[in-house]
Design an enzyme around this catalytic site. Sequence first.
Site, PDB file in Angstrom:
ATOM      1  N   SER A 108       0.856  -1.189   0.000  1.00 18.21           N
ATOM      2  CA  SER A 108       0.000   0.000   0.000  1.00 18.21           C
ATOM      3  C   SER A 108       0.887   1.232   0.000  1.00 18.21           C
ATOM      4  CB  SER A 108      -0.888   0.019   1.249  1.00 18.21           C
ATOM      5  OG  SER A 108      -1.539   1.273   1.364  1.00 18.21           O
ATOM      6  N   TYR A 128      -1.292  -0.608  10.284  1.00 20.11           N
ATOM      7  CA  TYR A 128      -1.496  -1.113   8.911  1.00 20.11           C
ATOM      8  C   TYR A 128      -0.329  -0.656   8.020  1.00 20.11           C
ATOM      9  CZ  TYR A 128      -3.622  -1.269   4.197  1.00 20.11           C
ATOM     10  OH  TYR A 128      -3.875  -1.479   2.856  1.00 20.11           O
TER      11      TYR A 128
END
Length: 248
Positions: A143, A157
């Site tokens: 990501s 995350y």
Amino acid sequence: MNRVLLVTGASRGIGAACALLAARDGWDVVVNYAHDAGAAEAVVHRVRSLGRRALALRADVADEAAVLAMFAALDREFGALHGLVNNAGVVDVAARVDAMSVARWQRMFGVNVIGSMLCAREALRRMSRRHGGSGGAIVNLSSAASRLGSPAQYVDYAAAKAAIDTFTLGLAREVAAEGVRVNAVRPGIIETEIHASGGEPDRVARLAPSVPMQRAGSADEVAAAVVWLLSDAASYTTGALLDVTGGR
Ligand code: NAP
């Protein structure tokens, strides 16, 4: 011989888009999922309607016994593996680090990091020439969060995805001489249900104007990068971290 691809978390979103685009590119597809059997079967149906073989297999990628059972079923049904998309991933509700629990971090790293490493390990045991395989390709879903850090949202995350970046770089070099390429795609703001699962269904609409291209991306736009990295067109590309972010 047909090429066989395992896509984790392929019942919806980016994983489902990867399964369908890969099928169009000639791959037979194993559609992994954790909960939604109906959605996974719908993806299988669409892959078959494209003329490819497909099978839905349930396994929580963070559960070693379940992952081993999934690979055993894959061996029985397909007899070979040539590609893996480590796509299954989770976020959590927005929080500051000083309010996060260890249980949250264990799930965050268990699914996003250990799940990806576990599936990569099992794929390598089948694809690497060191283990008698014929080679293959792994694409990990990282990501843009890995370089942005996601402050006051989900730093855990972001840190898990940074681990995926480094895992990709190291593993790519470790197995480069064994016929296996390993790359990562780092999506930006993509329209999927993951944002609602993090308690923020309006996240895409809120952040899209701040993207240099002034819009969110689609799952299909991410899948196009993933399927290219899987393909022979990317035959000299390994250890790459490919941003698909609209410039973010
Ligand atoms: P999504 O719409 O929430 O879909 C997640 C998929 O993963 C579902 O098919 C889900 O299946 C499966 N899954 C969840 N936990 C699992 C587990 N423990 N084991 C196996 N499967 C599991 O997510 P997405 O937006 O498509 O994201 C896909 C990947 O891209 C993730 O790694 C995510 O971190 C990454 N990414 C997404 C964005 C974005 O903006 N959307 C941005 C950057 C990176 P079930 O529901 O059946 O369990």
